[in-house]
Every structure is written in C-alpha cells, then in structure tokens.
Design an enzyme around this catalytic site. Structure first.
Site, short mmCIF file in Angstrom:
data_model
loop_
_atom_site.label_atom_id
_atom_site.label_comp_id
_atom_site.label_asym_id
_atom_site.label_seq_id
_atom_site.Cartn_x
_atom_site.Cartn_y
_atom_site.Cartn_z
N SER A 31 -22.36 23.29 19.17
CA SER A 31 -22.93 23.12 20.51
C SER A 31 -24.44 23.30 20.35
O SER A 31 -24.89 23.87 19.35
CB SER A 31 -22.35 24.19 21.44
OG SER A 31 -23.20 24.43 22.53
N ARG A 32 -25.20 22.83 21.35
CA ARG A 32 -26.65 23.08 21.28
C ARG A 32 -26.93 24.57 21.46
O ARG A 32 -27.94 25.08 21.02
CB ARG A 32 -27.40 22.31 22.37
CG ARG A 32 -27.39 20.83 22.19
CD ARG A 32 -27.86 20.15 23.46
NE ARG A 32 -27.01 20.49 24.60
CZ ARG A 32 -27.22 20.10 25.85
NH1 ARG A 32 -28.26 19.37 26.11
NH2 ARG A 32 -26.40 20.45 26.83
N HIS A 74 -21.92 9.49 22.92
CA HIS A 74 -20.90 9.19 21.91
C HIS A 74 -21.43 8.30 20.79
O HIS A 74 -21.12 8.51 19.63
CB HIS A 74 -19.67 8.52 22.56
CG HIS A 74 -18.85 9.47 23.40
ND1 HIS A 74 -17.77 9.08 24.12
CD2 HIS A 74 -18.97 10.82 23.60
CE1 HIS A 74 -17.25 10.12 24.76
NE2 HIS A 74 -17.96 11.18 24.46
N LYS A 132 -12.66 9.60 25.16
CA LYS A 132 -12.80 8.50 26.09
C LYS A 132 -13.83 8.87 27.16
O LYS A 132 -13.95 10.07 27.46
CB LYS A 132 -11.46 8.10 26.70
CG LYS A 132 -10.60 9.23 27.28
CD LYS A 132 -11.11 10.15 28.33
CE LYS A 132 -11.63 9.61 29.61
NZ LYS A 132 -12.13 10.69 30.54
N ASP A 176 -14.71 7.27 33.69
CA ASP A 176 -14.07 8.56 33.51
C ASP A 176 -12.57 8.51 33.76
O ASP A 176 -11.79 9.09 33.00
CB ASP A 176 -14.71 9.60 34.44
CG ASP A 176 -14.45 11.00 33.93
OD1 ASP A 176 -15.06 11.37 32.92
OD2 ASP A 176 -13.60 11.71 34.51
N1 LIG Z 1 -9.20 13.68 27.09
C1 LIG Z 1 -9.33 14.18 28.30
O1 LIG Z 1 -8.37 14.58 28.96
C2 LIG Z 1 -10.66 14.27 28.89
C3 LIG Z 1 -10.80 14.86 30.14
C4 LIG Z 1 -12.07 14.95 30.66
C5 LIG Z 1 -13.13 14.49 29.93
N2 LIG Z 1 -12.97 13.89 28.73
C6 LIG Z 1 -14.11 13.44 27.93
O2 LIG Z 1 -14.48 14.49 27.04
C7 LIG Z 1 -15.90 14.52 26.84
C8 LIG Z 1 -16.43 15.93 27.07
O3 LIG Z 1 -16.11 16.38 28.36
P1 LIG Z 1 -16.50 17.89 28.83
O4 LIG Z 1 -16.08 18.00 30.24
O5 LIG Z 1 -16.02 18.90 27.85
O6 LIG Z 1 -18.08 17.76 28.77
P2 LIG Z 1 -19.27 18.85 28.94
O7 LIG Z 1 -18.70 20.22 29.09
O8 LIG Z 1 -20.21 18.35 29.96
O9 LIG Z 1 -20.02 18.74 27.53
C9 LIG Z 1 -19.35 18.89 26.32
C10 LIG Z 1 -20.32 19.20 25.22
O10 LIG Z 1 -21.35 18.21 25.18
C11 LIG Z 1 -22.59 18.84 25.00
N3 LIG Z 1 -23.72 18.16 25.61
C12 LIG Z 1 -23.92 17.90 26.91
N4 LIG Z 1 -25.09 17.25 27.07
C13 LIG Z 1 -25.63 17.14 25.84
C14 LIG Z 1 -26.85 16.59 25.35
N5 LIG Z 1 -27.73 16.02 26.18
N6 LIG Z 1 -27.07 16.62 24.03
C15 LIG Z 1 -26.19 17.20 23.18
N7 LIG Z 1 -25.02 17.75 23.60
C16 LIG Z 1 -24.76 17.72 24.91
C17 LIG Z 1 -22.44 20.19 25.65
O11 LIG Z 1 -23.40 20.94 24.96
P3 LIG Z 1 -23.81 22.44 25.15
O12 LIG Z 1 -22.59 23.21 24.72
O13 LIG Z 1 -24.94 22.55 24.22
O14 LIG Z 1 -24.15 22.62 26.59
C18 LIG Z 1 -20.99 20.54 25.41
O15 LIG Z 1 -20.84 21.27 24.22
C19 LIG Z 1 -16.46 13.44 27.76
O16 LIG Z 1 -16.66 12.26 27.02
C20 LIG Z 1 -15.34 13.17 28.76
O17 LIG Z 1 -15.31 11.86 29.25
C21 LIG Z 1 -11.75 13.81 28.20
#
Ligand SMILES: NC(=O)c1ccc[n+]([C@@H]2O[C@H](COP(=O)([O-])OP(=O)(O)OC[C@H]3O[C@@H](n4cnc5c(N)ncnc54)[C@H](OP(=O)(O)O)[C@@H]3O)[C@@H](O)[C@H]2O)c1
Length: 374
Positions: free
Chosen positions: A36-37, A79, A97, A178
């Site tokens: 993570s950052r 991504h 996704k 999404d």
């Molecule tokens: N499979 C599923 O059921 C499901 C469900 C929902 C979402 N998703 C997908 O899963 C992914 C992550 O979702 P999430 O809700 O876990 O997301 P999130 O909490 O917003 O972010 C996940 C990670 O991405 C990092 N991040 C955010 N902005 C960034 C930036 N500008 N540069 C570098 N790193 C950054 C965050 O970093 P920090 O830790 O540094 O803040 C965090 O570690 C998305 O693509 C979403 O569409 C999948």
C-alpha cells in the site's frame, strides 16, 4: 506437501483483504506480501492475513522472489499501470474488475502479456463460483432448451461522493464499470458475444453513470435485459429462460449459492383458428369460484405432480474469491498464459462493447424479424 503458491497483493483495501482471506482457504496458497502507499495500512492488512510482508513500494512487491503471482486490487484507473508493472517484472497477474477503464488499455495489457509470455486474467470471480459453473454446464447441456431471455440486475444505494472511487471519473467511477460489468460478463459467458445492443443511462451530478439499462441480442435471437444502479438496491438476481424452462440465480448474482430450475409447462397446441384447444380445466374456467381455486392450487399441484421447480444449493466458505485464485494457480502451474474460463480476448471484447454503448448508445442492426426465431 505440494509447493505453496505465494500471492503478492498490490493494494491493501477491503477487496485485497477479502481476496487474501479467500486464497488462504485453499491448501498451499499463501499471502507472501501486501503493498500500500501507506505503511500502517500495509501492515494492518498483512497482519490480518497472518503476517505477510508489508511493503510501501509496488515495484518492490512485483520484484520480490517470494511472490509467485500478483493480485492487483487498486482503483480501476490504476490497473493499467499496475498490471504492466507486474507483467514487466515477469509475474503472472490476476487483476480486479473492471480490468481497465478503456478498451485501449485492455488491448495494451493483453498485448504486453503476449509479449512477455506471462499469465494474465481479469478477476471476474463470478465465473468461477460453483453455482455459476453448474449453471453454465446445465445451460450447455440443454436443460432449459434454447436460451431465449436473460434478465439480470445489480444495484446498491451508494451515497453520492464525487471524490470516492465509485463516482470519481479519474478513478474509473460509474455504476457500469463497477456493477454493470457483472451482468454483462455473465450474459456473455452464457450466451456468447452479442450482435446488437442498446443502452440508456441516468447520470450523477458529476456526469458519471449512476444507473443504466441495456438490451442485447445474441446470434440465434436470444435477448438479455441488464441493469445496474448506484441509486438503489435492485433484485441482484438473474434468470435465464429457454424454450423448456428457466434457471434462476439467487441474490447476489456475483456470488450465488443456489439455482432454481423451473420446467416450462408444455405448450398447448393451437387450433386452426389460432385459439388454444379447450382442455378439461378450461371447460370449468367460466365459474369464478373454480377459477379462484385453480389460481390458488394449480401451481402447488403442478409442483407436487411434476416437480416443476427444483432448487439446488452450491454453498462455499468465505467470500468466494478462492475459486478464481485456484484457477490462476492451476493455469500458471500448467504453463498456460490465459484461463479458458475468462480469456483475455473476452475481457477486451466486453470492455469494447461497454465503451461502444457508453459513447454511441447502440451497436449492430437493432430490429430483427422475430418469426425467424420460431
Ligand atoms: N471482486 C469484487 O467483489 C470487488 C468488489 C468491489 C470492488 N472491486 C474492485 O477491487 C478494486 C479495489 O477496490 P477497493 O474498494 O479495495 O479499493 P480502495 O480501498 O479504494 O483502494 C484499494 C487500494 O488501492 C490503493 N490506491 C488508491 N488510490 C491510489 C493511488 N492513487 N495510487 C496508488 N494506490 C492507490 C489504496 O492505497 P492506500 O492503501 O495507499 O490508500 C488501497 O490500498 C477496484 O478495482 C474495484 O473495482 C472488486
């Protein structure tokens, strides 16, 4: 004991954590590192997953020799860069996704995976859920006859906040990418590529799609009516109806545990005049009391006599991401560069379809002579 399969999680949000918990349900799967950052977030997620290495540098994660495959779980707009980083380091990749925000990015990553000879798959976990695998097998075996109509929707009430990843365009926001991607990918899996489609969209204040409905037609004439929404919870179910019955998925359609088969009643032969031939029941259908009794008890009778409706359960532990994780390990160990269940050209084609619908509203020849379907 078999050699462990060690994951590096690129991203430390809720989704990465759920994936880590799921993968650990599989024998031999380990979480080697989480990045993570923010150090405290990496450490918290690593600790929750049983003491994986916590990193703040994504380059370090993809280069680490203790990582066998990288799972990308950052917001969609990142991504492309994050998958490319891992592929260039020679690491197999499973990417959340929506795979990318644009079809161009998806094509670019598919080409890079080809060039580096590295495994790459969109984390469309729904396809690997046991109930979905069973559904696909049953549809392909002709259990409901010829598929004619697929109805599916997915929606949740998400409070409007233009700065979070759900709504922020710079993070790949919008209900279509999404949520809409799930019913669309499922329709594609069951019916193949559509030949025509049309979509209407309702927008949030900042211009991203907050709700959308699309209708698609597939070769052979089957239709799909698919909706998604950030405004309210929808039924979150799916039903595929065919000439001999229908198969319905319980909510939520992205990870269902039950399928219900409803056999279609036999078609009543038509008379020369076009009216249905009168059966014994319809001779009584002039008396209101009998009509009411028939309405109330006929479905129950049919169920008892013909077992018209049968529900089967396909339960699984945890969140359900373990099935896609298992597919990645199987493919990587077999030296495959893609999964046959979620191939890259399909990931690209689905994003192309969504992009065309978003920009043009429709594609293909929209009207078709339905008599050709009889
Ligand atoms: N499979 C599923 O059921 C499901 C469900 C929902 C979402 N998703 C997908 O899963 C992914 C992550 O979702 P999430 O809700 O876990 O997301 P999130 O909490 O917003 O972010 C996940 C990670 O991405 C990092 N991040 C955010 N902005 C960034 C930036 N500008 N540069 C570098 N790193 C950054 C965050 O970093 P920090 O830790 O540094 O803040 C965090 O570690 C998305 O693509 C979403 O569409 C999948």
């Amino acid at each position: 004991m078999s050699t462990p399969f060690r994951w590096g999680l690129l991203g430390a949000g809720d989704v990465a954590r759920h994936f880590g918990v799921s993968a650990k349900l599989l024998p031999g799967h380990q979480i080697a590192a989480v990045a993570s950052r923010r150090r405290e977030r990496a450490e918290a997620t690593a600790a929750a997953l049983g003491g994986a290495m916590a990193l703040t540098d994504f380059t370090e994660l993809v280069a680490d020799p203790s990582v066998d495959a990288v799972y990308v779980a950052t917001p969609a707009a990142l991504h492309c860069d994050h998958v490319a980083l891992a592929l260039e380091a020679g690491k197999p990749v499973l990417c959340e996704k929506p795979f990318t925000v644009t079809a161009d990015e998806a094509r670019e990553l598919a080409a890079l995976a080809g060039k580096t000879g590295t495994f790459l798959m969109e984390a469309m976990w729904t396809r690997f859920i046991p109930a979905i695998q069973a559904l696909k097998t049953r549809v392909d075996a002709g259990e409901i006859g010829e598929p004619r109509m697929f109805q599916a929707d997915l929606g949740f009430a998400v409070p409007y906040d233009p700065s979070n990843r759900f709504f922020a365009p710079e993070l790949g926001g919008g209900a279509l990418l999404d949520l809409g991607i799930y019913p669309l990918s499922l329709a594609w899996y069951l019916l193949g590529p559509p030949e025509a489609g049309q979509m209407l969209v309702g927008k949030a204040n900042n211009g991203v799609d907050a709700r959308a409905s699309m209708v698609l037609r597939f070769p052979g004439g089957a239709l799909a009516a698919l909706s998604c929404s950030f405004d309210q919870r929808l039924s979150n179910r799916a039903v595929l109806s065919g000439t001999r019955g229908s198969l319905a998925l319980d909510s939520p359609l992205y990870a269902p545990e039950r399928i219900t088969l409803t056999r279609a009643p036999e078609l009543v032969p038509s008379t020369a005049s076009g009216a249905a031939a009168p059966g014994t029941m319809s001779r009584f259908a002039t008396q209101p009391k009998l009509i009411r009794l028939r309405r109330r008890y006929a479905p129950l009778l049919r169920q008892l006599l013909r077992r018209e409706r049968v529900t089967q359960s396909y339960p699984f532990p945890g969140h359900g991401y373990q099935f896609e994780a298992s597919e990645v390990a199987t493919c990587v160990r077999a030296g495959r560069r893609e999964s046959a269940v979620m191939p890259l050209d399909e990931t690209v084609a689905i994003l192309e379809c969504l992009e065309t619908l978003r920009t043009s509203g429709s594609f293909g020849v929209l009207d078709q002579n339905v008599s050709s379907l009889a």
